[in-house]
Design a protein around this motif. Structure first.
Motif, PDB file in Angstrom:
ATOM      1  N   MET A 250       0.836  -1.199   0.000  1.00 59.55           N
ATOM      2  CA  MET A 250       0.000   0.000   0.000  1.00 59.55           C
ATOM      3  C   MET A 250       0.870   1.247   0.000  1.00 59.55           C
ATOM      4  SD  MET A 250      -2.434  -1.711   2.794  1.00 59.55           S
ATOM      5  CE  MET A 250      -1.023  -2.742   3.188  1.00 59.55           C
ATOM      6  N   LEU A 251       0.499   2.215  -0.821  1.00 59.90           N
ATOM      7  CA  LEU A 251       1.198   3.486  -0.876  1.00 59.90           C
ATOM      8  C   LEU A 251       0.636   4.407   0.197  1.00 59.90           C
ATOM      9  CD1 LEU A 251       1.387   4.107  -4.747  1.00 59.90           C
ATOM     10  CD2 LEU A 251       3.131   3.117  -3.250  1.00 59.90           C
ATOM     11  N   LEU A 252       1.454   4.722   1.186  1.00 63.47           N
ATOM     12  CA  LEU A 252       1.073   5.674   2.217  1.00 63.47           C
ATOM     13  C   LEU A 252       1.430   7.074   1.736  1.00 63.47           C
ATOM     14  CD1 LEU A 252       2.351   3.713   5.350  1.00 63.47           C
ATOM     15  CD2 LEU A 252       0.109   3.584   4.247  1.00 63.47           C
ATOM     16  N   GLU A 253       1.467   8.011   2.632  1.00 60.70           N
ATOM     17  CA  GLU A 253       1.870   9.366   2.263  1.00 60.70           C
ATOM     18  C   GLU A 253       3.299   9.340   1.739  1.00 60.70           C
ATOM     19  OE1 GLU A 253       2.134  13.867   4.208  1.00 60.70           O
ATOM     20  OE2 GLU A 253       1.400  12.165   5.382  1.00 60.70           O
ATOM     21  N   TRP A 254       3.510   9.978   0.604  1.00 60.33           N
ATOM     22  CA  TRP A 254       4.823   9.954  -0.042  1.00 60.33           C
ATOM     23  C   TRP A 254       5.907  10.338   0.957  1.00 60.33           C
ATOM     24  CZ3 TRP A 254       8.949  13.141  -1.163  1.00 60.33           C
ATOM     25  CH2 TRP A 254       9.776  12.762  -2.224  1.00 60.33           C
ATOM     26  N   PRO A 255       7.022   9.594   1.032  1.00 55.16           N
ATOM     27  CA  PRO A 255       7.463   8.483   0.165  1.00 55.16           C
ATOM     28  C   PRO A 255       7.403   7.127   0.879  1.00 55.16           C
ATOM     29  CG  PRO A 255       9.368   9.478   1.199  1.00 55.16           C
ATOM     30  CD  PRO A 255       8.154  10.128   1.830  1.00 55.16           C
ATOM     31  N   CYS A 256       6.414   6.866   1.691  1.00 54.13           N
ATOM     32  CA  CYS A 256       6.354   5.654   2.514  1.00 54.13           C
ATOM     33  C   CYS A 256       5.458   4.587   1.877  1.00 54.13           C
ATOM     34  CB  CYS A 256       5.854   5.994   3.919  1.00 54.13           C
ATOM     35  SG  CYS A 256       6.956   7.102   4.837  1.00 54.13           S
ATOM     36  N   LEU A 257       5.900   3.342   1.995  1.00 53.40           N
ATOM     37  CA  LEU A 257       5.129   2.195   1.516  1.00 53.40           C
ATOM     38  C   LEU A 257       4.908   1.240   2.677  1.00 53.40           C
ATOM     39  CD1 LEU A 257       7.675   2.740  -0.719  1.00 53.40           C
ATOM     40  CD2 LEU A 257       6.221   1.269  -2.061  1.00 53.40           C
ATOM     41  N   HIS A 258       3.741   0.647   2.701  1.00 55.83           N
ATOM     42  CA  HIS A 258       3.400  -0.322   3.736  1.00 55.83           C
ATOM     43  C   HIS A 258       3.337  -1.707   3.102  1.00 55.83           C
ATOM     44  CE1 HIS A 258       0.430  -1.654   7.137  1.00 55.83           C
ATOM     45  NE2 HIS A 258       1.615  -2.216   7.245  1.00 55.83           N
ATOM     46  N   VAL A 259       4.172  -2.621   3.589  1.00 57.23           N
ATOM     47  CA  VAL A 259       4.195  -3.994   3.094  1.00 57.23           C
ATOM     48  C   VAL A 259       3.648  -4.895   4.196  1.00 57.23           C
ATOM     49  CG1 VAL A 259       5.605  -5.864   2.159  1.00 57.23           C
ATOM     50  CG2 VAL A 259       6.219  -3.487   1.685  1.00 57.23           C
ATOM     51  N   ARG A 260       2.573  -5.602   3.906  1.00 55.71           N
ATOM     52  CA  ARG A 260       1.937  -6.467   4.897  1.00 55.71           C
ATOM     53  C   ARG A 260       1.595  -7.798   4.234  1.00 55.71           C
ATOM     54  NH1 ARG A 260      -3.130  -3.856   7.383  1.00 55.71           N
ATOM     55  NH2 ARG A 260      -3.984  -4.405   5.338  1.00 55.71           N
ATOM     56  N   LEU A 282       8.309   1.034   4.602  1.00 56.49           N
ATOM     57  CA  LEU A 282       9.545   1.422   3.929  1.00 56.49           C
ATOM     58  C   LEU A 282       9.454   2.876   3.501  1.00 56.49           C
ATOM     59  CD1 LEU A 282       9.897  -1.642   1.523  1.00 56.49           C
ATOM     60  CD2 LEU A 282      10.675  -1.475   3.884  1.00 56.49           C
ATOM     61  N   GLU A 283      10.609   3.499   3.369  1.00 60.72           N
ATOM     62  CA  GLU A 283      10.671   4.877   2.877  1.00 60.72           C
ATOM     63  C   GLU A 283      11.585   4.910   1.665  1.00 60.72           C
ATOM     64  OE1 GLU A 283      12.166   9.322   4.332  1.00 60.72           O
ATOM     65  OE2 GLU A 283      11.558   7.809   5.819  1.00 60.72           O
ATOM     66  N   SER A 284      10.992   5.088   0.484  1.00 51.87           N
ATOM     67  CA  SER A 284      11.753   5.092  -0.760  1.00 51.87           C
ATOM     68  C   SER A 284      11.024   5.941  -1.791  1.00 51.87           C
ATOM     69  CB  SER A 284      11.927   3.664  -1.296  1.00 51.87           C
ATOM     70  OG  SER A 284      12.578   3.669  -2.550  1.00 51.87           O
ATOM     71  N   PRO A 285      11.482   7.169  -2.019  1.00 52.63           N
ATOM     72  CA  PRO A 285      10.803   8.043  -2.997  1.00 52.63           C
ATOM     73  C   PRO A 285      10.739   7.433  -4.397  1.00 52.63           C
ATOM     74  CG  PRO A 285      12.349   9.290  -1.655  1.00 52.63           C
ATOM     75  CD  PRO A 285      12.597   7.851  -1.352  1.00 52.63           C
ATOM     76  N   GLY A 286      11.875   6.869  -4.867  1.00 49.67           N
ATOM     77  CA  GLY A 286      11.897   6.309  -6.219  1.00 49.67           C
ATOM     78  C   GLY A 286      10.962   5.129  -6.366  1.00 49.67           C
ATOM     79  N   LEU A 287      10.937   4.261  -5.373  1.00 48.01           N
ATOM     80  CA  LEU A 287      10.071   3.088  -5.445  1.00 48.01           C
ATOM     81  C   LEU A 287       8.601   3.493  -5.330  1.00 48.01           C
ATOM     82  CD1 LEU A 287      10.333   0.069  -5.775  1.00 48.01           C
ATOM     83  CD2 LEU A 287      10.478  -0.163  -3.294  1.00 48.01           C
ATOM     84  N   TRP A 288       8.298   4.477  -4.505  1.00 45.52           N
ATOM     85  CA  TRP A 288       6.917   4.963  -4.373  1.00 45.52           C
ATOM     86  C   TRP A 288       6.423   5.496  -5.718  1.00 45.52           C
ATOM     87  CZ3 TRP A 288       3.388   8.722  -5.001  1.00 45.52           C
ATOM     88  CH2 TRP A 288       2.276   8.751  -4.171  1.00 45.52           C
ATOM     89  N   ASP A 289       7.229   6.335  -6.368  1.00 46.97           N
ATOM     90  CA  ASP A 289       6.833   6.907  -7.659  1.00 46.97           C
ATOM     91  C   ASP A 289       6.672   5.818  -8.720  1.00 46.97           C
ATOM     92  OD1 ASP A 289       6.893   9.438  -6.567  1.00 46.97           O
ATOM     93  OD2 ASP A 289       8.957   9.850  -7.203  1.00 46.97           O
ATOM     94  N   ALA A 290       7.587   4.825  -8.698  1.00 42.81           N
ATOM     95  CA  ALA A 290       7.528   3.766  -9.706  1.00 42.81           C
ATOM     96  C   ALA A 290       6.268   2.927  -9.554  1.00 42.81           C
ATOM     97  CB  ALA A 290       8.774   2.884  -9.600  1.00 42.81           C
TER      98      ALA A 290
END
Length: 408
Positions: A250-260, A282-290
């Protein structure tokens, strides 16, 4: 567009109609823009949808496999497919039960061909291990095979059976296997987790530059995300096959991703899967945008599902765990010159964490979600060796020559 394709198929046949629409799709970005090209790709993909053959479930496949064993052996193994009341620990996972059944079938075939008794004994286990070694099987793998045979025999044929001699042969093979190391793991495969992540993002960038013209660009984008996510979320191929946008990622508020991930996606004992799981942010701007662009632009070219790694061959299906492992190996071999498996990516993460992070030996087990820190000790020891070698090279280079002013 769908009506045009249907009419063209009636007049010229499905193959020629698809070819005509592909030519229209090639010119669509320049004439009408990328959104129209994506729409045409979706129409072409939907026309490929065909009735699916009903696949045999994993339970049915296991029952068929167990059915190849002697009749008196089958009830004991079938019982392991369900949990007995009051003791859920007796339940085996489908993968483990499949491995044990295959090991028993090979053992029966070997005993029949060599004239040995099927009842495990130290001498027959040693002879079987020698034959496995002659076939190129490593000591560690032979130890695993014998352990499964002993476990399956004591469960299916003779409940409560135990043999000190068999255990001695298994432990001896396991000890020698640890000294030999794993033949499937080489130092060349330690290319660095950052290198694999950067390669994935580079492939994503190349697909992005081409634009969503067809399914092949979407496939490249998907493959790049596979490498990047394998390095960012160092889980096994089974877990990667469960990645689903909006559900497990799940994409949280940029640039954080939630992996569950649920326990069923992880390597756990069967009774632990009910309450176990993987939950990280996780916190990854490039991965969030991708992932965001993939979900909006490229992912719809496959189908209307949410699987992170959809199949390019079958509409509505996702790439299996085994195929994901093959894809990672193919991509790293093509771009880096060395074949790195999904599990070896995990080793790269542990090694790089041990080298670059303060207290990496303690952090690496958390990154890999290993409950026992000893599991990652091999990678940590390797990292310490790499660091020592690097320092030694610098020291030798500094002592090799020095500059001074020569006064005459």
């Amino acid at each position: 567009m769908d009506d045009y394709l249907a009419e063209c198929s009636t007049q010229h046949g499905a193959h020629l109609a698809a070819l005509k629409l592909h030519r229209v799709q090639t010119a669509a970005p320049a004439l009408w823009g990328m959104p129209y090209a994506s729409m045409i790709a979706i129409v072409r993909r939907q026309r490929q949808r065909a009735p699916k053959m009903k696949r045999r479930s994993k339970t049915d496949s296991l029952l068929a496999l167990i059915g190849r064993l002697p009749d008196e052996w089958q009830p004991g193994l079938v019982a392991r497919m369900g949990s007995e009341p009051g003791n859920r620990k007796l339940k085996w996972s489908a993968d483990h039960l499949n491995s044990v059944t295959h090991a028993l079938l090979r053992w029966l075939a070997w005993c029949d061909g060599s004239g040995n008794d099927i009842r495990p004994a130290g001498m027959t286990f040693h002879a079987y291990a020698c034959d496995l070694s002659a076939e190129g099987v490593s000591k560690r793998s032979a130890s695993d095979y014998l352990g499964r045979i002993l476990s399956g025999y004591s469960t299916a044929c003779d409940p409560g059976f135990a043999s000190v001699a068999c255990e001695h042969v298994i432990s001896g093979l396991n000890a020698r296997g640890k000294v030999e190391g794993r033949p499937t793991k080489t130092g060349e495969q330690l290319v660095g987790a950052s290198t694999i992540f950067d390669l994935g993002m580079e492939i994503v960038g190349n697909a992005r530059a081409l634009g969503p013209r067809d399914l092949f660009a979407a496939r490249d984008y998907r493959n790049g995300l596979l490498l990047a996510l394998a390095a960012a979320v160092p889980q096994r191929a089974r877990a990667l096959s469960h990645f689903e946008i909006g559900r497990t990622i799940m994409l949280l508020e940029w640039p954080c991703l939630h992996v569950r991930l649920p326990g069923s996606a992880l390597k756990l004992r069967e009774y632990e899967k009910e309450y176990g799981g993987y939950d990280r942010v996780l916190e990854s701007p490039g991965l969030w945008d991708a992932i965001d662009e993939y979900n909006r632009v490229f992912r719809p070219l496959f189908d209307d599902g949410n699987a992170m790694f959809p199949s390019i061959l079958e509409v509505g299906a996702r790439v299996s765990a085994a195929r994901l492992g093959c894809l990672v190996g193919n991509l790293t071999h093509a771009h880096l010159g060395v074949r790195v498996s999904v599990h070896r990516v995990r080793d790269n993460v542990a090694t790089e964490a041990s080298e670059e992070l303060l207290g990496g030996g303690y952090i690496a087990p958390v990154l890999l979600d290993n409950r026992n820190p000893a599991t990652t000790m091999a990678s940590y020891d390797h990292a310490q060796g790499v660091r020592a070698a690097r320092d030694h090279i610098k020291f030798v280079a500094s002592r090799r020559s020095y500059s001074s002013t020569l006064r005459l």
